[in-house]
Design an enzyme around this catalytic site. Structure first.
Site, PDB file in Angstrom:
ATOM      1  N   TYR A 137       0.808  -1.224   0.000  1.00 25.35           N
ATOM      2  CA  TYR A 137       0.000   0.000   0.000  1.00 25.35           C
ATOM      3  C   TYR A 137       0.841   1.275   0.000  1.00 25.35           C
ATOM      4  CZ  TYR A 137      -4.529  -2.296   0.443  1.00 25.35           C
ATOM      5  OH  TYR A 137      -5.663  -3.029   0.194  1.00 25.35           O
ATOM      6  N   LYS A 210       3.535 -14.684   3.435  1.00 30.69           N
ATOM      7  CA  LYS A 210       3.807 -15.523   2.262  1.00 30.69           C
ATOM      8  C   LYS A 210       5.317 -15.549   2.135  1.00 30.69           C
ATOM      9  CE  LYS A 210       2.489 -17.788  -1.484  1.00 30.69           C
ATOM     10  NZ  LYS A 210       1.718 -19.054  -1.506  1.00 30.69           N
ATOM     11  N   ASP A 243      -2.487 -18.188   1.732  1.00 28.69           N
ATOM     12  CA  ASP A 243      -3.373 -19.058   0.951  1.00 28.69           C
ATOM     13  C   ASP A 243      -4.002 -20.113   1.858  1.00 28.69           C
ATOM     14  OD1 ASP A 243      -0.794 -20.040   1.258  1.00 28.69           O
ATOM     15  OD2 ASP A 243      -0.697 -20.998  -0.710  1.00 28.69           O
ATOM     16  N   ASP A 267      -6.318  -7.118   3.843  1.00 26.75           N
ATOM     17  CA  ASP A 267      -7.439  -6.627   3.041  1.00 26.75           C
ATOM     18  C   ASP A 267      -8.229  -7.811   2.490  1.00 26.75           C
ATOM     19  OD1 ASP A 267      -9.054  -4.881   1.474  1.00 26.75           O
ATOM     20  OD2 ASP A 267      -7.815  -5.378  -0.269  1.00 26.75           O
ATOM     21  N   ASP A 271     -12.300  -9.656   3.834  1.00 26.30           N
ATOM     22  CA  ASP A 271     -13.544  -9.801   3.062  1.00 26.30           C
ATOM     23  C   ASP A 271     -14.083 -11.219   3.249  1.00 26.30           C
ATOM     24  OD1 ASP A 271     -13.472  -7.179   2.101  1.00 26.30           O
ATOM     25  OD2 ASP A 271     -13.975  -7.768   0.051  1.00 26.30           O
TER      26      ASP A 271
END
Ligand code: IPM
Ligand code: MN
Length: 379
Positions: A137, A210, A243, A267, A271
């Protein structure tokens, strides 16, 4: 105590949900001795931008720094290219005020339909602590064609890297965007996650990354997580790849207590988190700077197709208001608002479309405000 709250209703359904959020906060103040609010409204968003060309002027930022908190609806509008309002207003606020924690509770309330088979409120109740000022970001990057346009250091890395596609950096067009993790930035948010775990009587903190692929940024993240964890021997720790955690959120949400994550993965997984707590209409978030000005908002966007119809579920925004009360130290009023939301959901008489009903945004707000009053009176 009178709190000065800056309200930015914003775009799309933002003004409708914020109106209900303010209604509930005012009701909470009415029944809580000594609690009061002064709301000051700011017009920033698509209309203001289209009329004036202004996103978020420096003067407004200075003004906003005088407030106890900011209460935000939503930003984003189809008349404006994607990213302009989001970056120019929302991300600008998060960065300017160094709201380095994006706290997103994932909590399923009784009476709310959950898309996970066999899972109920006892299975879905954790916090995601999303880093909010770094990672991908930071906005560092470019599109480039030809070696002159690509910065020297980046060109060297690109030459050194082995791509699956044979590009000629002198001729072919590339785009790159860099994620940044700093020791200071990671440490402060990871520490916040451990402190939150203690405060909320959670026993485990899961760190998301990750590091198997993005090994520069996330090996630093991991190292810092391990260092900070040493100060909290009472709390269990683990790592999860991003993941894998999406899979486990669906399969075993009950495992999670506090999850701390770099910005972009945060982010994405929140969701998913919103869906397992019953949908975006129920998911609040706080952009927190523990020493500065914090900002509370629903995690959903402006939902332009529902705008102006008085149908959006205001609960996410009302719960963002509840988080704001808690942040301000008004725990009693915060609990009252949460209990009112729980009660209205449990009764199931007032339901917006996303909950399978036909009630309007304002009917939901009215019902929760009335419940705040009723519960407030009975202590
Ligand atoms: C969120 C949103 C924002 C983000 C967008 C609108 C910039 O998706 O708050 O989750 O990516 O942080
Ligand atoms: Mn998002």
């Amino acid at each position: 105590m009178t709190y000065k709250i800056a309200v930015i209703p914003g775009d799309g359904i933002g003004p409708e949900v914020i109106r209900e959020g303010v209604k509930v906060l005012e009701k909470a103040a009415e029944v809580t001795p000594g609690l009061d609010f002064e709301f000051v409204y700011y017009p920033f968003g698509a209309d203001h931008y289209l009329e004036t060309g202004q996103l978020l002027p420096e003067r407004a930022l200075e003004e906003l720094s005088e407030f106890d908190a900011i209460y935000l609806g939503a930003l984003g509008d189809p008349r404006v290219p994607p990213g302009v309002l989001e970056q120019g207003i929302l991300l600008k606020l998060r960065f300017y005020f160094e709201q380095y924690v994006n706290l997103r509770p994932v909590k399923l309330y009784p009476g709310v339909p959950c898309p996970l088979a066999g899972k109920g409120p006892e299975h879905v109740n954790f916090y995601v602590v999303r880093e909010n000022t770094e990672d991908f970001y930071v906005g560092v990057g470019a599109r480039a064609k030809g070696k002159k346009k690509v910065k020297h250091e980046i060109r060297r890395s690109i030459y050194r890297a082995k791509f699956g596609v044979d590009i000629d950096v002198d001729k072919d067009e590339i785009a790159y965007q860099i994620g940044v993790v700093s020791r200071k930035g990671a440490e402060r948010v990871i520490r916040y996650a451990f402190e939150l775990a203690r405060r909320k009587h959670k026993r485990r903190v899961t760190s998301v990354d990750k590091a198997n692929v993005l090994s520069h940024v996330y090996s630093l993240w991991r190292e810092i997580f391990e260092e900070v964890a040493k100060d909290y021997p009472d709390i269990e720790t683990e790592f999860a790849f991003v993941d894998a955690i999406t899979m486990w959120f669906v399969k075993n949400p009950e495992w999670y207590q506090v999850v701390v994550t770099p910005n972009m993965f945060g982010d994405i997984i929140t969701d998913l988190g919103a869906m397992i707590q019953g949908g975006l209409g129920l998911a609040p978030g706080g952009n927190i700077n523990p020493e500065g000005v914090s900002m509370f908002e629903p995690i959903h966007g402006s939902a332009p197709k529902h705008a102006g119809k008085n149908v959006a579920n205001p609960i996410a925004t009302i719960l963002a208001g509840q988080m704001m009360l808690e942040h301000l130290g008004e725990q009693k009023a915060a609990d009252l608002v949460e209990r009112a939301v729980i009660e209205v959901l449990r009764e199931g008489k007032v339901k917006t479309y996303d909950l399978g009903g036909k009630s309007s945004t304002s009917e939901m707000g009215d019902a929760i405000a009335a419940k705040v009053k009723e519960l407030g009176k009975n202590g």
